[in-house]
Design an enzyme around this catalytic site. Structure first.
Site, PDB file in Angstrom:
ATOM      1  N   ALA A 153     -21.402 -49.935  29.447  1.00  0.00           N
ATOM      2  CA  ALA A 153     -20.742 -51.177  29.067  1.00  0.00           C
ATOM      3  C   ALA A 153     -21.005 -51.394  27.577  1.00  0.00           C
ATOM      4  O   ALA A 153     -21.940 -50.826  27.017  1.00  0.00           O
ATOM      5  CB  ALA A 153     -21.311 -52.320  29.885  1.00  0.00           C
ATOM      6  N   GLY A 196     -22.586 -47.976  32.703  1.00  0.00           N
ATOM      7  CA  GLY A 196     -21.186 -48.003  33.119  1.00  0.00           C
ATOM      8  C   GLY A 196     -20.497 -46.652  32.999  1.00  0.00           C
ATOM      9  O   GLY A 196     -19.508 -46.400  33.692  1.00  0.00           O
ATOM     10  N   GLU A 215     -21.377 -44.877  36.106  1.00  0.00           N
ATOM     11  CA  GLU A 215     -20.644 -45.548  37.196  1.00  0.00           C
ATOM     12  C   GLU A 215     -19.167 -45.156  37.198  1.00  0.00           C
ATOM     13  O   GLU A 215     -18.569 -44.984  38.261  1.00  0.00           O
ATOM     14  CB  GLU A 215     -20.830 -47.064  37.058  1.00  0.00           C
ATOM     15  CG  GLU A 215     -22.282 -47.454  37.326  1.00  0.00           C
ATOM     16  CD  GLU A 215     -22.605 -48.891  36.954  1.00  0.00           C
ATOM     17  OE1 GLU A 215     -22.315 -49.295  35.800  1.00  0.00           O
ATOM     18  OE2 GLU A 215     -23.134 -49.616  37.810  1.00  0.00           O
ATOM     19  N   GLU A 267     -29.871 -49.835  32.906  1.00  0.00           N
ATOM     20  CA  GLU A 267     -29.701 -51.291  32.839  1.00  0.00           C
ATOM     21  C   GLU A 267     -31.019 -52.048  32.832  1.00  0.00           C
ATOM     22  O   GLU A 267     -31.152 -53.065  32.134  1.00  0.00           O
ATOM     23  CB  GLU A 267     -28.830 -51.779  34.006  1.00  0.00           C
ATOM     24  CG  GLU A 267     -27.353 -51.477  33.854  1.00  0.00           C
ATOM     25  CD  GLU A 267     -26.954 -50.098  34.328  1.00  0.00           C
ATOM     26  OE1 GLU A 267     -27.840 -49.290  34.695  1.00  0.00           O
ATOM     27  OE2 GLU A 267     -25.738 -49.812  34.335  1.00  0.00           O
TER      28      GLU A 267
HETATM   29  C1  HXC Z   1     -22.086 -50.680  22.358  1.00  0.00           C
HETATM   30  C2  HXC Z   1     -22.948 -48.685  21.652  1.00  0.00           C
HETATM   31  C3  HXC Z   1     -23.345 -48.367  22.954  1.00  0.00           C
HETATM   32  C4  HXC Z   1     -23.060 -49.314  23.991  1.00  0.00           C
HETATM   33  C5  HXC Z   1     -23.917 -46.741  21.685  1.00  0.00           C
HETATM   34  N1  HXC Z   1     -23.335 -47.663  20.890  1.00  0.00           N
HETATM   35  N2  HXC Z   1     -23.947 -47.167  22.945  1.00  0.00           N
HETATM   36  N3  HXC Z   1     -22.336 -49.826  21.351  1.00  0.00           N
HETATM   37  N4  HXC Z   1     -22.427 -50.446  23.627  1.00  0.00           N
HETATM   38  N5  HXC Z   1     -23.365 -49.082  25.265  1.00  0.00           N
HETATM   39  C6  HXC Z   1     -23.126 -47.582  19.448  1.00  0.00           C
HETATM   40  C7  HXC Z   1     -24.419 -47.776  18.691  1.00  0.00           C
HETATM   41  O1  HXC Z   1     -24.693 -49.159  18.546  1.00  0.00           O
HETATM   42  C8  HXC Z   1     -24.107 -47.127  17.387  1.00  0.00           C
HETATM   43  O2  HXC Z   1     -23.303 -47.996  16.631  1.00  0.00           O
HETATM   44  C9  HXC Z   1     -23.227 -45.945  17.814  1.00  0.00           C
HETATM   45  O3  HXC Z   1     -22.700 -46.280  19.102  1.00  0.00           O
HETATM   46  C10 HXC Z   1     -23.994 -44.654  17.935  1.00  0.00           C
HETATM   47  O4  HXC Z   1     -25.088 -44.862  18.834  1.00  0.00           O
HETATM   48  P1  HXC Z   1     -26.624 -44.559  18.422  1.00  0.00           P
HETATM   49  O5  HXC Z   1     -27.474 -45.378  19.306  1.00  0.00           O
HETATM   50  O6  HXC Z   1     -26.818 -44.684  16.963  1.00  0.00           O
HETATM   51  O7  HXC Z   1     -26.718 -43.012  18.827  1.00  0.00           O
HETATM   52  P2  HXC Z   1     -28.038 -42.226  19.281  1.00  0.00           P
HETATM   53  O8  HXC Z   1     -29.231 -42.703  18.518  1.00  0.00           O
HETATM   54  O9  HXC Z   1     -27.678 -40.791  19.232  1.00  0.00           O
HETATM   55  O10 HXC Z   1     -28.252 -42.627  20.816  1.00  0.00           O
HETATM   56  C11 HXC Z   1     -27.281 -42.336  21.788  1.00  0.00           C
HETATM   57  C12 HXC Z   1     -27.589 -43.172  23.059  1.00  0.00           C
HETATM   58  C13 HXC Z   1     -27.763 -44.642  22.661  1.00  0.00           C
HETATM   59  C14 HXC Z   1     -28.853 -42.640  23.715  1.00  0.00           C
HETATM   60  C15 HXC Z   1     -26.406 -42.967  24.029  1.00  0.00           C
HETATM   61  O11 HXC Z   1     -26.615 -45.044  21.900  1.00  0.00           O
HETATM   62  C16 HXC Z   1     -27.904 -45.579  23.799  1.00  0.00           C
HETATM   63  O12 HXC Z   1     -28.960 -45.662  24.434  1.00  0.00           O
HETATM   64  N6  HXC Z   1     -26.851 -46.383  24.081  1.00  0.00           N
HETATM   65  C17 HXC Z   1     -26.905 -47.405  25.071  1.00  0.00           C
HETATM   66  C18 HXC Z   1     -26.860 -46.781  26.450  1.00  0.00           C
HETATM   67  C19 HXC Z   1     -26.992 -47.845  27.502  1.00  0.00           C
HETATM   68  O13 HXC Z   1     -28.002 -48.532  27.608  1.00  0.00           O
HETATM   69  N7  HXC Z   1     -25.929 -48.011  28.315  1.00  0.00           N
HETATM   70  C20 HXC Z   1     -25.941 -48.943  29.402  1.00  0.00           C
HETATM   71  C21 HXC Z   1     -25.290 -50.224  28.965  1.00  0.00           C
HETATM   72  S1  HXC Z   1     -25.434 -51.440  30.237  1.00  0.00           S
HETATM   73  P3  HXC Z   1     -23.538 -48.195  15.045  1.00  0.00           P
HETATM   74  O14 HXC Z   1     -22.578 -49.273  14.699  1.00  0.00           O
HETATM   75  O15 HXC Z   1     -24.971 -48.549  14.901  1.00  0.00           O
HETATM   76  O16 HXC Z   1     -23.199 -46.837  14.479  1.00  0.00           O
HETATM   77  C22 HXC Z   1     -24.238 -51.050  31.317  1.00  0.00           C
HETATM   78  C23 HXC Z   1     -24.092 -52.036  32.438  1.00  0.00           C
HETATM   79  C24 HXC Z   1     -22.822 -51.854  33.208  1.00  0.00           C
HETATM   80  O17 HXC Z   1     -23.526 -50.113  31.202  1.00  0.00           O
HETATM   81  C25 HXC Z   1     -22.499 -53.091  33.992  1.00  0.00           C
HETATM   82  C26 HXC Z   1     -22.075 -54.255  33.152  1.00  0.00           C
HETATM   83  C27 HXC Z   1     -21.466 -55.375  33.949  1.00  0.00           C
END
Ligand code: HXC
Length: 275
Positions: A80, A125, A128, A148
Site C-alpha cells: 500500500a 499489499g 496480497e 504491516e
Molecule cells: C510509498 C514507497 C513505498 C510504499 C517504497 N516507497 N515503498 N512509497 N509506499 N509502500 C518509496 C520510498 O519512499 C522511496 O521514495 C522509493 O519508493 C524507493 O524506496 P526506498 O525505500 O528508498 O528503497 P530501498 O531502500 O531499496 O528499500 C526497498 C524496500 C522499502 C525494502 C521495498 O522501500 C520498503 O520497506 N518499503 C515499504 C514496504 C512496506 O512496508 N510495505 C507494506 C506497506 S503496508 P523516495 O521519494 O524517498 O525516493 C501495506 C498494507 C496493505 O501494504 C493494507 C492497507 C489497507
C-alpha cells in the site's frame, strides 16, 4: 480505447496473454489510491468482456490468461502507499482496503488463470495482490512479506485470509506476526511461489508460455475448473465434492467436452469451439 487512459497501470496484449503492469517505479509500484481505482476499473471491464463458462452466447476467447507484474527490476509492488495512508482517516483507510478487496475478488472471479509474475519486492499489499492471482512465479531477486506490524498495521488487502490458505496456518502466522521478509527460494520452499527464474525476462517469458499452454486447452473447461477450485477452496471436503459433482455435470453439457473426447478417440488434436 478508454483502457489507454490509465496512468498508473499498463495493459498490453501478447497473443493470448493480457499483461497488466503496475507502473509507479518511483514509489516501487506502491498501490496508491489511483492504482487501486484503475485496477478496479480494469478488472470490472474484464469481468464484463470475458466470456463465462455458463453463458449461452459466449463472446470471443481472445484472452486466455492475465499476467500481473510491476515495472522495473526492483519491485513488483512495495505495498500500500504508506505516504498516502498517513493522511487517511480510519474510514478512508477502510474504504481503500475494501476497494482493493474488490480488485482481488474480481481477479479470482475471472474465467481465465491470473498469474503473478513477481519481479522484485512483493511486500504487504504487493504480496496480497500476488496471492489474489491463481499462482505465482518469481524472479530470483524477489522478496515477499507482510511487514504491516512494523508499521503498526495489519494486513489489509486479504493477506490474513490468503496467506494461511497458501502456505498453511503456522508459516502464515509466523510471517504475519514477525513481519519477516523472505527471499524467492524460501517462498518456493514454503509453496508461496511455483517457480523461480534467473531474471525478469525469463520470468515474463515463462508466464506467457504458461498462458500459451492454457490456450491449448478447452476454454470452458479451464473457466469451469477455476470456478470450481474457488468454490471448493473454503468449504469442507463433503461440501466441496458436491460442488465438484455439479461442475463435472456442467462440463458434460459443453461442446468443448464433446470435441475434446472425440479428438482423443480419433487420435487428433482438439480444436475447441469455446462453448
Ligand atoms: C510509498 C514507497 C513505498 C510504499 C517504497 N516507497 N515503498 N512509497 N509506499 N509502500 C518509496 C520510498 O519512499 C522511496 O521514495 C522509493 O519508493 C524507493 O524506496 P526506498 O525505500 O528508498 O528503497 P530501498 O531502500 O531499496 O528499500 C526497498 C524496500 C522499502 C525494502 C521495498 O522501500 C520498503 O520497506 N518499503 C515499504 C514496504 C512496506 O512496508 N510495505 C507494506 C506497506 S503496508 P523516495 O521519494 O524517498 O525516493 C501495506 C498494507 C496493505 O501494504 C493494507 C492497507 C489497507
Amino acid at each position: 480505447d478508454e483502457a489507454a487512459d490509465y496512468e498508473t497501470i499498463l495493459v498490453t496484449q501478447y497473443g493470448p496473454a493480457l499483461v497488466v503492469t503496475v507502473n509507479r517505479p518511483r514509489a516501487l509500484n506502491a498501490l496508491a489510491r489511483q492504482v487501486v481505482a484503475e485496477l478496479l476499473d480494469l478488472t470490472n471491464r474484464l469481468a464484463e468482456t470475458l466470456p463465462s463458462a455458463d453463458e449461452a452466447e459466449p463472446g470471443e476467447w481472445a484472452c486466455r490468461g492475465v499476467i500481473v507484474t510491476g515495472t522495473g527490476e526492483k519491485a513488483f509492488v512495495a505495498g500500500a502507499d504508506i505516504r498516502e495512508m498517513s493522511g487517511m482517516t480510519p474510514e478512508q483507510a477502510e474504504a481503500y482496503a475494501r476497494d482493493m478487496h474488490q480488485v482481488t475478488l474480481n481477479l479470482e472471479a475471472l474465467p481465465v488463470p491470473v498469474i503473478a509474475a513477481v519481479n522484485g519486492f512483493a511486500l504487504g499489499g504487493g504480496c496480497e495482490l500476488a496471492m489474489a492471482c491463481d499462482f505465482i512465479y518469481a524472479s530470483a531477486n524477489a522478496g515477499f512479506g507482510q511487514p504491516e506490524v512494523s508499521l503498526g498495521l495489519v494486513p489489509g488487502f486479504g493477506g490474513s485470509v490468503r496467506l494461511q490458505q497458501r502456505v498453511g496456518v503456522g508459516i502464515a502466522r509466523e510471517l504475519i506476526m514477525t513481519g519477516r521478509r523472505i527471499d524467492a527460494d524460501e517462498a518456493l520452499r514454503i509453496g508461496l511461489v511455483n517457480r523461480v527464474f534467473d531474471d525478469q525476462a525469463a520470468l515474463l517469458e515463462a508466464a506467457r508460455a504458461t498462458v500459451g499452454e492454457v490456450a491449448g486447452q478447452a476454454p470452458t473447461a479451464v473457466a469451469n475448473a477455476k470456478a470450481t477450485l474457488n468454490a471448493v477452496a473454503h468449504r469442507s471436503v463433503a461440501d466441496g465434492l458436491e460442488i465438484e459433482a455439479a461442475s463435472f455435470r456442467t462440463a458434460f453439457t459443453t461442446e468443448d467436452s464433446r470435441v475434446g473426447r472425440d479428438a482423443f478417440l480419433a487420435k487428433e488434436s482438439a480444436s475447441f469451439p469455446g462453448r
